[in-house]
Motif scaffolding. Structure first.
Motif, PDB file in Angstrom:
ATOM      1  N   ASN A  20       0.858  -1.195   0.000  1.00 36.83           N
ATOM      2  CA  ASN A  20       0.000   0.000   0.000  1.00 36.83           C
ATOM      3  C   ASN A  20       0.888   1.238   0.000  1.00 36.83           C
ATOM      4  O   ASN A  20       1.606   1.477   0.961  1.00 36.83           O
ATOM      5  N   PRO A  21       0.881   2.036  -1.078  1.00 39.36           N
ATOM      6  CA  PRO A  21       0.070   1.898  -2.290  1.00 39.36           C
ATOM      7  C   PRO A  21       0.647   0.856  -3.249  1.00 39.36           C
ATOM      8  O   PRO A  21       1.821   0.496  -3.162  1.00 39.36           O
ATOM      9  N   GLY A  22      -0.192   0.420  -4.184  1.00 41.44           N
ATOM     10  CA  GLY A  22       0.241  -0.497  -5.227  1.00 41.44           C
ATOM     11  C   GLY A  22      -0.196   0.012  -6.591  1.00 41.44           C
ATOM     12  O   GLY A  22      -1.299   0.542  -6.725  1.00 41.44           O
ATOM     13  N   ILE A  23       0.675  -0.110  -7.570  1.00 43.71           N
ATOM     14  CA  ILE A  23       0.352   0.320  -8.940  1.00 43.71           C
ATOM     15  C   ILE A  23       0.477  -0.895  -9.857  1.00 43.71           C
ATOM     16  O   ILE A  23       1.466  -1.623  -9.810  1.00 43.71           O
ATOM     17  N   PHE A  24      -0.536  -1.108 -10.683  1.00 46.11           N
ATOM     18  CA  PHE A  24      -0.554  -2.268 -11.565  1.00 46.11           C
ATOM     19  C   PHE A  24      -1.384  -1.950 -12.799  1.00 46.11           C
ATOM     20  O   PHE A  24      -2.065  -0.916 -12.859  1.00 46.11           O
TER      21      PHE A  24
END
Length: 350
Positions: A332-336
């Motif tokens: 957290n945070p995550g980017i995908f």
């Protein structure tokens, strides 16, 4: 457990009684995969017999219940920023300096694209006359007449700013300023304050596959206030694969998966499950009911078994191994990305 018994128990939960031959009918058409469709179709009937089945083939003619269209597609999921890319550090002075500098540079790039700020000047190179500056806000003061005095800082220096019209500002906010600079007073007399905006997406992008994404958050498994009946309805909706659920290929869960332990005073009085690992086991059991063609992507929140300091790492291994292979764990945070669409998933705190 015997398949016939499992089917009968599930039908009884929905107050549906059936003849033994109807159970055979359900098994021949896919068993537990076909069951949600059968329940939806025949829920109005209290007792279902073979003769009451609507325009179905005879039980001897074996057919297979077809899953929704998304089950035919491959997952196209890519992690763009996971735990390794976050470079979690110790939180020293230099780490904080690097964080604020990186934040300034990213927002300055966005602000610099605005027409009013093109060709903006570094603070150390200011000369008398009209100026355009981008910086981080500090030392905010309000005069007795409601005017605003604040310091603006960039990597090259600091300058005092005076805005007679007043405005709402926050410390550490990155803004653009247009005004007149007085060399004698070393002050900018501000005419306008500009903030970063979100670019308008002119192109309506589409993908070839007929899929969609479901997004939920804050399940808080283990709490007495967990909405179990609504959660079960949600799972039933996913399994049925009808209407809006027909296109779902991905389920995103944005943190606070469980209620945790010791998050706030006297929390144990509001807990149904007192052991945090048992909370995760219960959650993993729930997620086993999600159709296996749906990929699940999860991040932690402030109630989960990770540190509170952001960025938060992924859940520990002893928790991750409780879940099935269709679950992806991100920090957290995550980017995908999903089929080329970029997602930022973040769980804040209150």
């Amino acid at each position: 457990m015997d398949l016939r018994k499992e089917i009968i128990e599930e039908l009884l939960k929905h107050s549906i009684l059936v003849e033994p031959d109807v159970v055979d009918f359900i098994i021949e058409r896919g068993g537990k995969d076909y069951l949600p469709h059968f329940i939806e179709e025949y829920r109005p009937l209290e007792v279902v017999t073979l003769s009451s089945l609507k325009k179905e083939k005879k039980a001897s003619e074996k057919t297979v219940f077809s899953k929704p269209e998304p089950s035919e597609y491959e997952w196209d999921f890519k992690v763009l920023m996971g735990e390794a890319e976050l470079k979690i550090k110790e939180g020293g002075i230099e780490d904080f300096r690097s964080l604020f500098l990186d934040r300034y540079k990213r927002l300055a790039r966005i602000l610099g694209t605005q027409t009013q700020l093109r060709g903006y000047t570094e603070i150390s190179k200011l000369r008398g006359g009209e100026v355009k500056v981008i910086g981080m806000v500090d030392e905010i003061r309000i005069t007795s007449r409601g005017s605003l005095i604040f310091t603006l800082e960039d990597p090259s220096g600091r300058v005092e700013c005076y805005y007679p019209e007043g405005s709402f500002l926050l410390n550490d906010e990155v803004i653009g300023v247009v005004g007149n600079y007085s060399e004698n007073n070393d002050r900018i007399y501000v005419k306008d304050i500009l903030r970063p905006g979100v670019p308008i997406m002119k192109k309506n992008r589409k993908i070839a596959e007929n899929i969609s994404v479901a997004i939920i958050s804050d399940t808080h498994i283990g709490s007495k206030m967990f909405l179990e009946s609504r959660w079960k309805k949600f799972l039933e909706w996913l399994k049925r694969g009808k209407g809006d659920a027909a296109g779902i290929k991905y389920l995103l869960i944005g943190g606070d998966l469980v209620d945790g332990i010791g998050i706030y005073p006297n929390q144990e009085e509001e807990l149904e499950i007192l052991d945090i690992y048992n909370q995760y086991e219960k959650f993993a059991k729930y997620l086993e009911e999600v159709p296996d063609y749906i990929k699940i992507v999860m991040i932690p929140g402030n109630h989960d078994i990770v540190r509170n300091t952001e960025p938060q790492p992924v859940l520990p291994e002893e928790v991750r191994k409780m879940f099935n292979g269709n679950v992806e764990f991100l920090p957290n945070p995550g980017i995908f990305s999903i089929h080329g669409y970029k997602f930022l998933m973040y769980h804040g705190t209150s």
